[in-house]
Design a protein around this motif. Structure first.
Motif, PDB file in Angstrom:
ATOM      1  N   ASN A 218       0.854  -1.193   0.000  1.00 46.85           N
ATOM      2  CA  ASN A 218       0.000   0.000   0.000  1.00 46.85           C
ATOM      3  C   ASN A 218       0.887   1.239   0.000  1.00 46.85           C
ATOM      4  N   MET A 219       1.684   1.357  -1.050  1.00 39.66           N
ATOM      5  CA  MET A 219       2.664   2.433  -1.109  1.00 39.66           C
ATOM      6  C   MET A 219       2.031   3.777  -1.455  1.00 39.66           C
ATOM      7  N   THR A 220       2.667   4.836  -0.962  1.00 39.45           N
ATOM      8  CA  THR A 220       2.288   6.178  -1.364  1.00 39.45           C
ATOM      9  C   THR A 220       2.797   6.425  -2.777  1.00 39.45           C
ATOM     10  N   ALA A 221       2.405   7.547  -3.354  1.00 40.71           N
ATOM     11  CA  ALA A 221       2.836   7.860  -4.720  1.00 40.71           C
ATOM     12  C   ALA A 221       4.355   7.948  -4.816  1.00 40.71           C
ATOM     13  N   SER A 222       4.990   8.551  -3.819  1.00 37.55           N
ATOM     14  CA  SER A 222       6.451   8.673  -3.871  1.00 37.55           C
ATOM     15  C   SER A 222       7.120   7.331  -3.646  1.00 37.55           C
ATOM     16  N   GLU A 223       6.545   6.493  -2.772  1.00 36.37           N
ATOM     17  CA  GLU A 223       7.117   5.172  -2.524  1.00 36.37           C
ATOM     18  C   GLU A 223       7.020   4.272  -3.755  1.00 36.37           C
ATOM     19  N   VAL A 224       5.880   4.290  -4.412  1.00 33.73           N
ATOM     20  CA  VAL A 224       5.717   3.420  -5.578  1.00 33.73           C
ATOM     21  C   VAL A 224       6.589   3.911  -6.734  1.00 33.73           C
ATOM     22  N   LYS A 225       6.855   5.209  -6.787  1.00 31.87           N
ATOM     23  CA  LYS A 225       7.789   5.721  -7.789  1.00 31.87           C
ATOM     24  C   LYS A 225       9.197   5.181  -7.523  1.00 31.87           C
ATOM     25  N   THR A 226       9.585   5.155  -6.248  1.00 30.97           N
ATOM     26  CA  THR A 226      10.893   4.608  -5.879  1.00 30.97           C
ATOM     27  C   THR A 226      10.997   3.142  -6.286  1.00 30.97           C
ATOM     28  N   ALA A 227       9.929   2.377  -6.007  1.00 33.67           N
ATOM     29  CA  ALA A 227       9.915   0.957  -6.380  1.00 33.67           C
ATOM     30  C   ALA A 227       9.980   0.790  -7.891  1.00 33.67           C
ATOM     31  N   ALA A 228       9.225   1.625  -8.609  1.00 33.71           N
ATOM     32  CA  ALA A 228       9.229   1.544 -10.073  1.00 33.71           C
ATOM     33  C   ALA A 228      10.595   1.910 -10.633  1.00 33.71           C
ATOM     34  N   ASP A 229      11.237   2.907 -10.044  1.00 35.01           N
ATOM     35  CA  ASP A 229      12.577   3.297 -10.499  1.00 35.01           C
ATOM     36  C   ASP A 229      13.541   2.115 -10.400  1.00 35.01           C
ATOM     37  N   TYR A 230      13.462   1.388  -9.278  1.00 35.85           N
ATOM     38  CA  TYR A 230      14.354   0.243  -9.110  1.00 35.85           C
ATOM     39  C   TYR A 230      14.042  -0.854 -10.132  1.00 35.85           C
ATOM     40  N   MET A 231      12.759  -1.135 -10.314  1.00 37.57           N
ATOM     41  CA  MET A 231      12.378  -2.193 -11.247  1.00 37.57           C
ATOM     42  C   MET A 231      12.743  -1.815 -12.690  1.00 37.57           C
TER      43      MET A 231
END
Length: 395
Positions: A218-231
């Motif tokens: 249940n990531m925030t917008a900034s957290e999911v961006k961080t995850a997407a950047d890594y992926m």
């Protein structure tokens, strides 16, 4: 309800389409509506929409135990946008008596009045379900009410070829580097083509303390961006051969030899092993993905004359026959595995099948000893997840 600007009644369908648009980006529905001619099933028949792994190969025991017929329609329940579209815009509740989803997905539907509250007194097998399951974060809506039956659950990992990769077999533990960050598997790995891929990225970053992420599911917008950047970084490094969307694609990835490690459903590994492939499903030392499938009664079905039949069918899914069969067929754990083991023994199942049921119980207990992450499929900021997933997919 009336559209006062135009002076004409608002149709329920248009209202629900507006609601659906507020839940998240919608995908095209995957059900073939013209093949269902009646609004709902004939008396004595239960219509159920759910994930393909919910279905049994043979419903004869269901029919024998309940006196009902089962008409099951498969749906890719991990695609949250498509599921919401099916329920909200395409009136799935008008056509189905039971709707199965990845647990967590049902919560917004509860808030929008699409799911009927359960009368658990009509489910004789419900009381014996462990409170930790009934009140899991993906099932419980926090209102001291019951809206969905926990059908089965598991702690997921990934499938892999131990001999080809020179890796140990279960129960010896591996870690998620093998899937996400490993030279041996570069270009030979595959992962989900939906938001779960980003959640896994978030789990990996949190577990390795590479990013501050409170809840990877249940990531925030900034957290999911961080995850997407890594992926995206891993994708550009050539880690992933492809992103899968369906169960059949998981099978094909292994069978065609293009993929050596894959985040997948455990039944896919069982299926491929049955075809003679030397594939295993990993036990992990760092984390597993906890998930649950839940089944709800749509509000439309709760108002129909066959409600007693619906509850009879729902209680059967909480009984021993389904739990035992699912453990052997899929490797999943039913919410009443105690009844499943009793059933297998009383029915005189062969020793190897009883052992498979027992092994399933032990396996899940072992995996749930790890620090785990629950996924519910429907994060609060679904729009941000959808946008970041599109960025990952198109990178």
């Amino acid at each position: 309800m009336t559209d006062h600007k135009k002076g004409r009644p608002l149709r329920r369908r248009s209202v629900l389409k507006a609601l659906a648009a507020g839940v998240g980006a919608l995908a095209a529905p995957s059900l073939i509506h013209h093949s269902i001619r009646r609004a709902h099933a004939a008396p004595g028949t239960i219509r159920m929409m759910g994930g393909p792994t919910v279905a049994l190969k043979d419903w004869s025991q269901f029919e024998k135990d309940t006196g009902l017929k089962m008409e099951f329609t498969s749906f890719n329940v991990d695609d949250v946008g498509a599921l919401y579209n099916e329920i909200l815009a395409n009136d799935a509740g008008e056509r189905f008596d039971l709707i199965n989803t990845l647990a967590g997905v049902q919560k917004p539907m509860v808030k929008q009045g699409q799911v009927a509250q359960l009368d658990t007194s009509r489910l004789k097998n419900y009381a014996g379900i462990a409170d930790s399951v009934k009140r899991s974060p993906v099932l419980y809506a926090g209102d001291d009410k019951d809206w969905a039956v926990p059908l089965y659950y598991n702690a997921d990992s990934f499938g892999y070829y131990p001999e080809k990769l020179g890796l140990a077999r279960p129960p010896e533990a591996l870690n998620w580097d093998i899937l996400l960050n490993n030279e041996k598997t570069l270009g030979k790995a595959s992962i989900d083509g939906d938001n779960i891929a980003l959640m896994i990225g978030g789990m990996y970053l949190k577990d390795r303390k590479l990013a501050e992420i409170a809840d990877p599911a249940n990531m925030t917008a900034s957290e999911v961006k961080t995850a997407a950047d890594y992926m995206i970084e891993r994708k550009k490094a050539g880690q992933f051969r492809n992103l899968w969307k369906t169960y059949d694609e998981q099978i094909a990835n292994f069978v065609n030899g293009e993929v050596l490690v894959q985040r997948c459903w455990e039944p896919a590994v069982k299926d491929v092993k049955g075809r003679g492939q030397d594939v295993e499903y990993a036990t992990c030392s760092d984390f597993h993905i906890n998930w649950m499938h839940a089944t709800s009664i749509p509000v439309q079905a709760a108002a129909r004359e066959n409600l007693e039949e619906i509850y009879r069918a729902l209680d059967w899914f909480l009984g021993g026959s389904y739990a035992a069969e699912l453990a052997v067929l899929r490797g999943y754990t039913g919410s009443r595995m105690d009844l499943g083991l009793e059933y297998a023994k009383a029915a005189g199942w062969p020793a190897d099948k009883i052992a498979a049921v027992e092994a399933n119980i032990t396996k899940v207990k072992t995996k749930f000893l790890n620090p785990n992450f629950w996924i519910g499929g429907a994060p609060d900021d679904l729009a941000a997840h959808d946008a970041e997933m599109a960025r990952f997919r198109n990178a």
